[in-house]
Write a protein that holds these residues in place. Structure first.
Motif, PDB file in Angstrom:
ATOM      1  N   ASP A 173      -7.497  -2.826  -2.142  1.00  0.00           N
ATOM      2  CA  ASP A 173      -6.786  -3.962  -1.570  1.00  0.00           C
ATOM      3  C   ASP A 173      -7.118  -5.268  -2.284  1.00  0.00           C
ATOM      4  O   ASP A 173      -6.752  -6.337  -1.818  1.00  0.00           O
ATOM      5  N   GLY A 174      -7.745  -5.219  -3.426  1.00  0.00           N
ATOM      6  CA  GLY A 174      -8.079  -6.406  -4.181  1.00  0.00           C
ATOM      7  C   GLY A 174      -9.526  -6.815  -3.999  1.00  0.00           C
ATOM      8  O   GLY A 174     -10.057  -7.592  -4.776  1.00  0.00           O
ATOM      9  N   ILE A 175     -10.173  -6.308  -2.964  1.00  0.00           N
ATOM     10  CA  ILE A 175     -11.587  -6.632  -2.758  1.00  0.00           C
ATOM     11  C   ILE A 175     -12.404  -5.349  -2.600  1.00  0.00           C
ATOM     12  O   ILE A 175     -13.475  -5.350  -2.008  1.00  0.00           O
ATOM     13  N   GLY A 176     -11.845  -4.240  -3.098  1.00  0.00           N
ATOM     14  CA  GLY A 176     -12.615  -3.020  -3.194  1.00  0.00           C
ATOM     15  C   GLY A 176     -12.448  -2.045  -2.054  1.00  0.00           C
ATOM     16  O   GLY A 176     -12.983  -0.952  -2.100  1.00  0.00           O
ATOM     17  N   HIS A 177     -11.729  -2.418  -1.007  1.00  0.00           N
ATOM     18  CA  HIS A 177     -11.563  -1.510   0.122  1.00  0.00           C
ATOM     19  C   HIS A 177     -10.408  -0.557  -0.140  1.00  0.00           C
ATOM     20  O   HIS A 177      -9.321  -0.982  -0.488  1.00  0.00           O
ATOM     21  N   PRO A 178     -10.595   0.738   0.040  1.00  0.00           N
ATOM     22  CA  PRO A 178      -9.476   1.664  -0.148  1.00  0.00           C
ATOM     23  C   PRO A 178      -8.404   1.428   0.906  1.00  0.00           C
ATOM     24  O   PRO A 178      -8.703   1.117   2.057  1.00  0.00           O
ATOM     25  N   ALA A 179      -7.158   1.537   0.498  1.00  0.00           N
ATOM     26  CA  ALA A 179      -6.039   1.287   1.406  1.00  0.00           C
ATOM     27  C   ALA A 179      -5.504   2.595   1.964  1.00  0.00           C
ATOM     28  O   ALA A 179      -5.427   3.598   1.267  1.00  0.00           O
ATOM     29  N   LYS A 180      -5.147   2.576   3.223  1.00  0.00           N
ATOM     30  CA  LYS A 180      -4.475   3.725   3.825  1.00  0.00           C
ATOM     31  C   LYS A 180      -3.007   3.686   3.454  1.00  0.00           C
ATOM     32  O   LYS A 180      -2.426   2.623   3.261  1.00  0.00           O
ATOM     33  N   GLN A 181      -2.400   4.864   3.392  1.00  0.00           N
ATOM     34  CA  GLN A 181      -0.980   4.919   3.124  1.00  0.00           C
ATOM     35  C   GLN A 181      -0.217   4.254   4.270  1.00  0.00           C
ATOM     36  O   GLN A 181      -0.398   4.598   5.425  1.00  0.00           O
TER      37      GLN A 181
ATOM     38  N   ALA B  21       0.694 -13.831   1.575  1.00  0.00           N
ATOM     39  CA  ALA B  21      -0.106 -14.098   0.371  1.00  0.00           C
ATOM     40  C   ALA B  21      -1.553 -13.681   0.612  1.00  0.00           C
ATOM     41  O   ALA B  21      -2.488 -14.393   0.273  1.00  0.00           O
ATOM     42  N   SER B  22      -1.722 -12.499   1.197  1.00  0.00           N
ATOM     43  CA  SER B  22      -3.055 -12.036   1.578  1.00  0.00           C
ATOM     44  C   SER B  22      -3.756 -11.208   0.512  1.00  0.00           C
ATOM     45  O   SER B  22      -4.952 -10.939   0.615  1.00  0.00           O
ATOM     46  N   LEU B  23      -3.025 -10.761  -0.507  1.00  0.00           N
ATOM     47  CA  LEU B  23      -3.583  -9.836  -1.485  1.00  0.00           C
ATOM     48  C   LEU B  23      -4.345 -10.568  -2.587  1.00  0.00           C
ATOM     49  O   LEU B  23      -3.920 -11.630  -3.039  1.00  0.00           O
ATOM     50  N   ALA B  24      -5.455  -9.988  -2.998  1.00  0.00           N
ATOM     51  CA  ALA B  24      -6.172 -10.426  -4.195  1.00  0.00           C
ATOM     52  C   ALA B  24      -6.161  -9.287  -5.201  1.00  0.00           C
ATOM     53  O   ALA B  24      -6.348  -8.124  -4.849  1.00  0.00           O
TER      54      ALA B  24
ATOM     55  N   ASP C 186      -9.443 -11.316 -10.179  1.00  0.00           N
ATOM     56  CA  ASP C 186      -9.933 -12.650  -9.846  1.00  0.00           C
ATOM     57  C   ASP C 186      -8.817 -13.574  -9.365  1.00  0.00           C
ATOM     58  O   ASP C 186      -9.029 -14.784  -9.226  1.00  0.00           O
ATOM     59  N   GLN C 187      -7.639 -13.005  -9.079  1.00  0.00           N
ATOM     60  CA  GLN C 187      -6.512 -13.820  -8.625  1.00  0.00           C
ATOM     61  C   GLN C 187      -6.268 -13.586  -7.137  1.00  0.00           C
ATOM     62  O   GLN C 187      -5.962 -12.460  -6.707  1.00  0.00           O
ATOM     63  N   ASN C 188      -6.405 -14.642  -6.362  1.00  0.00           N
ATOM     64  CA  ASN C 188      -6.102 -14.579  -4.940  1.00  0.00           C
ATOM     65  C   ASN C 188      -4.615 -14.787  -4.713  1.00  0.00           C
ATOM     66  O   ASN C 188      -3.889 -15.285  -5.577  1.00  0.00           O
ATOM     67  N   GLY C 189      -4.159 -14.422  -3.510  1.00  0.00           N
ATOM     68  CA  GLY C 189      -2.803 -14.735  -3.119  1.00  0.00           C
ATOM     69  C   GLY C 189      -2.583 -16.234  -3.101  1.00  0.00           C
ATOM     70  O   GLY C 189      -3.514 -17.015  -2.877  1.00  0.00           O
ATOM     71  N   ALA C 190      -1.343 -16.664  -3.350  1.00  0.00           N
ATOM     72  CA  ALA C 190      -1.030 -18.084  -3.423  1.00  0.00           C
ATOM     73  C   ALA C 190       0.475 -18.263  -3.262  1.00  0.00           C
ATOM     74  O   ALA C 190       1.213 -17.279  -3.090  1.00  0.00           O
ATOM     75  N   VAL C 191       0.917 -19.509  -3.320  1.00  0.00           N
ATOM     76  CA  VAL C 191       2.343 -19.806  -3.210  1.00  0.00           C
ATOM     77  C   VAL C 191       3.155 -18.947  -4.171  1.00  0.00           C
ATOM     78  O   VAL C 191       4.200 -18.405  -3.814  1.00  0.00           O
ATOM     79  N   GLY C 192       2.667 -18.797  -5.389  1.00  0.00           N
ATOM     80  CA  GLY C 192       3.373 -18.015  -6.392  1.00  0.00           C
ATOM     81  C   GLY C 192       2.811 -16.638  -6.615  1.00  0.00           C
ATOM     82  O   GLY C 192       3.140 -15.983  -7.617  1.00  0.00           O
ATOM     83  N   ARG C 193       1.972 -16.162  -5.684  1.00  0.00           N
ATOM     84  CA  ARG C 193       1.409 -14.812  -5.768  1.00  0.00           C
ATOM     85  C   ARG C 193       1.447 -14.194  -4.374  1.00  0.00           C
ATOM     86  O   ARG C 193       0.481 -14.247  -3.619  1.00  0.00           O
ATOM     87  N   ARG C 194       2.583 -13.598  -4.059  1.00  0.00           N
ATOM     88  CA  ARG C 194       2.808 -13.066  -2.716  1.00  0.00           C
ATOM     89  C   ARG C 194       2.809 -11.545  -2.728  1.00  0.00           C
ATOM     90  O   ARG C 194       2.790 -10.922  -3.785  1.00  0.00           O
ATOM     91  N   SER C 195       2.856 -10.950  -1.527  1.00  0.00           N
ATOM     92  CA  SER C 195       2.728  -9.501  -1.398  1.00  0.00           C
ATOM     93  C   SER C 195       3.635  -8.999  -0.287  1.00  0.00           C
ATOM     94  O   SER C 195       3.634  -9.533   0.826  1.00  0.00           O
TER      95      SER C 195
END
Length: 338
Positions: free
Chosen positions: A26-34, A293-296, A299-308
């Motif tokens: 998920d961007g910070i190392g946690h495995p994501a569930k389907q 914009a919660s995804l990292a 080294d790039q966090n979510g932002a106005v121009g980085r959405r999910s």
């Protein structure tokens, strides 16, 4: 494309076809569930637009490529597909803004629709200096995953075609819908919401362009129908009380209106000024796609121009109104209420 006003108003102030697996971080190392949100975790994506074809749901998105403090850097459109709403397959980019030779930048919000055995793709771009301002393009393909090509060689809608608008970026965020009589309609807009019929050739406006702006309309309209009711769902902003876009909706007994405002459907996306709804029925369930914009990623966090892009179950009351949507991290990884 949900995001227009921040870029132009607040901004003045301040692949290969491979499956996305549950093991993706998920961007910070946690495995994501389907089925967890965000549903795409290796790229920043925005402005989701679902299309159901048989046993498959295709999801068209913009690709956020902003670096650092950039606002919006979007050069291509992507598509993903699923057969179960939990396992997603990434396909090669379907188009780049450069494929529209008359456009100069901004691969913004889009939607695809199937008609007459072909797939028609409508998208917001920045026109070149021949017609300054935002415009709506149309492309066509024989497959939902493309390749798509410019179907017209020029814009379907330009800024000059909506002269009553208040700014040059009002002609964005197209949504397309084919009614039971076979007529296809297109709606779009920022601050003002417009609707018009398309000619059977799908590359020309048929008749007048009508303004149907509902309360607090900001951008990102989406048309769908359930039973006898038509729904216009959109990114809304009450500028007197809200800092970020929410989602509101209106209903009508005809696409020509009048439209009855039904209020808020959901609040803002996490960490995001913008939000953009896309709605579809798939395998007997209704879903609403959004973005936050919660995804990292690295080294790039979510932002106005980085959405999910995210997805939630969508449910209805007996009178046809939609039940409020709670945005979650779980998404559809857990059973939804019926």
């Amino acid at each position: 494309m949900a995001g227009m006003n921040l870029g132009y108003s607040l901004g003045l102030l301040a692949c290969l076809a491979v499956p996305l697996t549950a093991a993706a971080a998920d961007g910070i190392g946690h495995p994501a569930k389907q089925g967890e949100n965000p549903i795409v975790r290796d790229k920043f994506t925005a402005d989701p637009a679902p299309l159901v074809v048989g046993d498959t749901l295709y999801l068209y998105v913009g690709h956020d490529q902003a670096q650092g403090d950039e606002m919006f850097n979007m050069r291509e459109w992507l598509v993903y597909s699923t057969k179960d709403m939990k396992h997603w397959k990434a396909h090669a980019p379907i188009m780049r803004v450069a494929d529209f030779k008359w456009a100069k930048q901004d691969a913004w919000a889009s939607q695809a629709i199937r008609k007459n055995g072909k797939y028609w793709f409508y998208a917001a771009v920045e026109h070149d200096d021949a017609h300054p301002g935002k415009a709506i393009a149309v492309a066509v393909a024989d497959s939902p995953t493309g390749p798509f090509v410019d179907a017209k060689g020029s814009a379907l809608v330009t800024n000059e075609m909506t002269p009553k608008g208040t700014h040059s970026w009002e002609d964005i965020d197209p949504t397309v819908f084919t009614d039971e009589d076979g007529t296809t309609w297109i709606a779009w807009g920022n601050r003002q919401c417009y609707i018009a019929k398309l000619k059977p050739n799908m590359i020309e406006i048929d008749g007048p362009i009508t303004e149907i702006t509902p309360p607090h309309f900001e951008e990102g309209p989406w048309l769908h129908k359930r039973g006898k009711l038509y729904y216009l769902t959109y990114a809304s902003l009450d500028r007197t009380t809200q800092r970020d876009e929410h989602v509101s909706y209106a209903t009508a007994s005809s696409l020509a209106g009048p439209w009855t405002y039904r209020g808020l459907l959901t609040g803002p996306g996490k960490n995001s000024f913008t939000i953009h709804p896309g709605i579809a029925e798939f395998q007997g369930r209704w879903y609403i796609f959004l973005h936050n914009a919660s995804l990292a990623i690295g080294d790039q966090n979510g932002a106005v121009g980085r959405r999910s892009v995210t997805v939630e179950y969508l449910d209805y009351n007996a009178d046809g109104t939609m039940k409020p949507v709670i945005q979650t991290d779980d998404g559809v990884s857990v059973p939804g209420q019926r």
